[in-house]
Design an enzyme around this catalytic site. Sequence first.
Site, PDB file in Angstrom:
ATOM      1  N   GLY A  14       0.811  -1.217   0.000  1.00 46.15           N
ATOM      2  CA  GLY A  14       0.000   0.000   0.000  1.00 46.15           C
ATOM      3  C   GLY A  14       0.845   1.267   0.000  1.00 46.15           C
ATOM      4  O   GLY A  14       0.576   2.204  -0.761  1.00 46.15           O
ATOM      5  N   ARG A  82      -0.049 -15.183   6.211  1.00 42.48           N
ATOM      6  CA  ARG A  82      -0.245 -16.387   7.028  1.00 42.48           C
ATOM      7  C   ARG A  82       0.794 -16.425   8.158  1.00 42.48           C
ATOM      8  O   ARG A  82       1.972 -16.199   7.920  1.00 42.48           O
ATOM      9  CB  ARG A  82      -0.118 -17.645   6.175  1.00 42.48           C
ATOM     10  CG  ARG A  82      -0.709 -18.785   6.954  1.00 42.48           C
ATOM     11  CD  ARG A  82      -0.710 -20.146   6.353  1.00 42.48           C
ATOM     12  NE  ARG A  82      -0.844 -20.346   4.950  1.00 42.48           N
ATOM     13  CZ  ARG A  82      -0.938 -21.570   4.438  1.00 42.48           C
ATOM     14  NH1 ARG A  82      -0.920 -22.615   5.218  1.00 42.48           N
ATOM     15  NH2 ARG A  82      -1.025 -21.740   3.140  1.00 42.48           N
ATOM     16  N   ARG A  88      -4.710 -22.526   5.975  1.00 38.02           N
ATOM     17  CA  ARG A  88      -5.127 -21.726   4.823  1.00 38.02           C
ATOM     18  C   ARG A  88      -6.566 -21.229   5.041  1.00 38.02           C
ATOM     19  O   ARG A  88      -6.918 -20.130   4.694  1.00 38.02           O
ATOM     20  CB  ARG A  88      -5.003 -22.594   3.567  1.00 38.02           C
ATOM     21  CG  ARG A  88      -4.962 -21.790   2.302  1.00 38.02           C
ATOM     22  CD  ARG A  88      -4.383 -22.619   1.166  1.00 38.02           C
ATOM     23  NE  ARG A  88      -5.308 -22.634   0.058  1.00 38.02           N
ATOM     24  CZ  ARG A  88      -6.128 -23.641  -0.215  1.00 38.02           C
ATOM     25  NH1 ARG A  88      -6.155 -24.705   0.539  1.00 38.02           N
ATOM     26  NH2 ARG A  88      -6.908 -23.586  -1.265  1.00 38.02           N
ATOM     27  N   ASN A  95      -8.883 -12.884   6.164  1.00 35.62           N
ATOM     28  CA  ASN A  95      -8.797 -11.893   5.089  1.00 35.62           C
ATOM     29  C   ASN A  95     -10.168 -11.607   4.484  1.00 35.62           C
ATOM     30  O   ASN A  95     -10.418 -10.492   4.019  1.00 35.62           O
ATOM     31  CB  ASN A  95      -7.782 -12.327   4.025  1.00 35.62           C
ATOM     32  CG  ASN A  95      -6.350 -12.028   4.476  1.00 35.62           C
ATOM     33  OD1 ASN A  95      -6.141 -11.295   5.434  1.00 35.62           O
ATOM     34  ND2 ASN A  95      -5.379 -12.579   3.786  1.00 35.62           N
ATOM     35  N   HIS A 175      -4.316 -16.297  -9.749  1.00 37.43           N
ATOM     36  CA  HIS A 175      -3.014 -15.837  -9.253  1.00 37.43           C
ATOM     37  C   HIS A 175      -2.503 -16.895  -8.296  1.00 37.43           C
ATOM     38  O   HIS A 175      -2.735 -16.835  -7.109  1.00 37.43           O
ATOM     39  CB  HIS A 175      -3.216 -14.501  -8.532  1.00 37.43           C
ATOM     40  CG  HIS A 175      -1.942 -13.841  -8.145  1.00 37.43           C
ATOM     41  ND1 HIS A 175      -0.860 -13.737  -8.988  1.00 37.43           N
ATOM     42  CD2 HIS A 175      -1.575 -13.202  -7.005  1.00 37.43           C
ATOM     43  CE1 HIS A 175       0.108 -13.077  -8.368  1.00 37.43           C
ATOM     44  NE2 HIS A 175      -0.302 -12.752  -7.167  1.00 37.43           N
TER      45      HIS A 175
HETATM   46  N1  APR Z   1      -8.261  -2.183   7.677  1.00 37.61           N
HETATM   47  C1  APR Z   1      -7.208  -1.501   7.170  1.00 37.61           C
HETATM   48  N2  APR Z   1      -5.967  -2.003   7.115  1.00 37.61           N
HETATM   49  C2  APR Z   1      -5.779  -3.242   7.570  1.00 37.61           C
HETATM   50  C3  APR Z   1      -6.831  -4.030   8.113  1.00 37.61           C
HETATM   51  C4  APR Z   1      -8.119  -3.449   8.144  1.00 37.61           C
HETATM   52  N3  APR Z   1      -9.179  -4.091   8.651  1.00 37.61           N
HETATM   53  N4  APR Z   1      -6.318  -5.226   8.486  1.00 37.61           N
HETATM   54  C5  APR Z   1      -5.007  -5.206   8.205  1.00 37.61           C
HETATM   55  N5  APR Z   1      -4.675  -4.010   7.649  1.00 37.61           N
HETATM   56  C6  APR Z   1      -3.369  -3.520   7.231  1.00 37.61           C
HETATM   57  C7  APR Z   1      -2.252  -3.924   8.187  1.00 37.61           C
HETATM   58  O1  APR Z   1      -2.259  -3.086   9.368  1.00 37.61           O
HETATM   59  C8  APR Z   1      -1.013  -3.697   7.331  1.00 37.61           C
HETATM   60  O2  APR Z   1      -0.449  -2.395   7.500  1.00 37.61           O
HETATM   61  O3  APR Z   1      -2.964  -4.101   5.997  1.00 37.61           O
HETATM   62  C9  APR Z   1      -1.540  -3.869   5.894  1.00 37.61           C
HETATM   63  C10 APR Z   1      -0.909  -5.025   5.147  1.00 37.61           C
HETATM   64  O4  APR Z   1       0.414  -4.708   4.969  1.00 37.61           O
HETATM   65  P1  APR Z   1       1.611  -5.792   4.981  1.00 37.61           P
HETATM   66  O5  APR Z   1       1.422  -6.734   6.113  1.00 37.61           O
HETATM   67  O6  APR Z   1       2.901  -5.043   4.847  1.00 37.61           O
HETATM   68  O7  APR Z   1       1.342  -6.656   3.675  1.00 37.61           O
HETATM   69  P2  APR Z   1       1.781  -6.271   2.176  1.00 37.61           P
HETATM   70  O8  APR Z   1       3.104  -6.844   1.887  1.00 37.61           O
HETATM   71  O9  APR Z   1       1.543  -4.827   1.940  1.00 37.61           O
HETATM   72  O10 APR Z   1       0.708  -7.125   1.349  1.00 37.61           O
HETATM   73  C11 APR Z   1      -0.650  -6.769   1.356  1.00 37.61           C
HETATM   74  O11 APR Z   1      -1.063  -7.586  -0.851  1.00 37.61           O
HETATM   75  O12 APR Z   1       0.267  -8.714  -2.367  1.00 37.61           O
HETATM   76  C12 APR Z   1      -0.705  -8.847  -1.380  1.00 37.61           C
HETATM   77  O13 APR Z   1      -0.314 -11.047  -0.445  1.00 37.61           O
HETATM   78  C13 APR Z   1      -0.241  -9.657  -0.195  1.00 37.61           C
HETATM   79  O14 APR Z   1      -2.427  -9.913   0.774  1.00 37.61           O
HETATM   80  C14 APR Z   1      -1.200  -9.220   0.863  1.00 37.61           C
HETATM   81  C15 APR Z   1      -1.435  -7.746   0.502  1.00 37.61           C
END
Ligand code: APR
Length: 310
Positions: A14, A82, A88, A95, A175
Site C-alpha cells: 500500500g 499467514r 489456509r 482476510n 493468481h
Molecule cells: N483495515 C485496514 N488495514 C488493515 C486491516 C483493516 N481491517 N487489516 C489489516 N490491515 C493492514 C495492516 O495493518 C497492514 O499495515 O494491511 C496492511 C498489510 O500490509 P503488509 O502486512 O505489509 O502486507 P503487504 O506486503 O503490503 O501485502 C498486502 O497484498 O500482495 C498482497 O499477499 C499480499 O495480501 C497481501 C497484501
Amino acid sequence: MKKKVTVIGAGNVGATVAQRLAEKELCDVVLIDIAEGLPQGKALDLYEASPIECHDAKVEGCNSYDASAGSDIIIITAGIPRKPGMSRDDLLKTNMSIMKHVTSQAAKYSPDSILIIVSNPLDAMCHVAFETSGFPKNRVMGMAGVLDSARFRTFISMELNVSVESTHAFVLGGHGDTMVPLPRYSTVAGIPITELLPQEKIDALVTRTRNGGAEIVNLLKTGSAFYAPASAAVEMAESILKDKKKILPCAAYLEGEYGIDNLFIGVPVKLGEKGIEDIIEINLTASEKTALAKSADSVKELVAELKKFA
Ligand code: APR
C-alpha cells in the site's frame, strides 16, 4: 479536476502504491490503515518528499474512511499474511472479514469508485469485494496478471539480453500455482518467444514465473513482494485515470467468456475510465484451454470455501 485514489492498507504494498501514484502525479492519495499512526506517518513522510520529487500530489493518512469520500479508485491491499500455526482456511476467513469490512466502508464513501483488489488470495478476495460492494462487474477487478506478466517479461529479457521494453507477455488464469503463462502470445519486438528460445528454456521461464511470488518470499524470509505488485496496481490505476484503454491481464468477473461462468479469473481486458470496458477473448489451443479450466477449478474451490464462512 484532480483525481483522487484511496489506498487501503499502508503496509509494504500500500505504501509503495501511494508513493508511485504521488510521484507520477496521477492523483491525490488517501492512505488508510487500521494501525494507528501508521498511515499518518507514512503519508506525511511521502508528502514531505514531494518538494524534492517535484510533484503536487497531496498525500493524507488516516484510520477512518471519511477522507476517502469521492475517490475515483480504491486500491485494497489490506490483509494479514499467514502466521505460523495458521491454516489456509484461517487465513481465508480472516482476510475475508477484513475485505468485507474495508470494502463496505470504501463503497459507502465512494459509491461511484472503481475497486482494484490486491490482497490475497486474490481471485477469492475479488469475489468478496464484488459481493460486498454490490458494484457492477466493470468496477471491480483484481491485480495479478500484470504482475505475473511483468515477471515473465523480466525473465525473457534476462534470458535474451534485450530491453524489457521490447518484451510483451500474457499470463492468464488465477493468481497462484495454476496460472497460465502463454508463450505463443509472449513476444520480443512482436516475435513470439517460441521462435526465439528452445522449448526447455521456455519451460524454465514459465516455471520461474509461476514461482515468482515464492522466490521473493524465500529471499525476504519475512513478508512478500511489494515493489512489482505496487507497480502493477499503479499501471492499472493509470490506465483508468487517464482513460488510456490499455489491454492488460486482470482478474475480471466472467459470465461465459472463455467458457467460464460467475468467476473472477485473469483474462485480458481493456481498462479505461469506466473500469473494465471490454473482455478480450483470444484463441487458445486445447492444452491452453485445459490449463485455464484447471486454474478456474482451483479458484472455484476457494470461492466454495468462502461460502462456508458466510
Ligand atoms: N483495515 C485496514 N488495514 C488493515 C486491516 C483493516 N481491517 N487489516 C489489516 N490491515 C493492514 C495492516 O495493518 C497492514 O499495515 O494491511 C496492511 C498489510 O500490509 P503488509 O502486512 O505489509 O502486507 P503487504 O506486503 O503490503 O501485502 C498486502 O497484498 O500482495 C498482497 O499477499 C499480499 O495480501 C497481501 C497484501
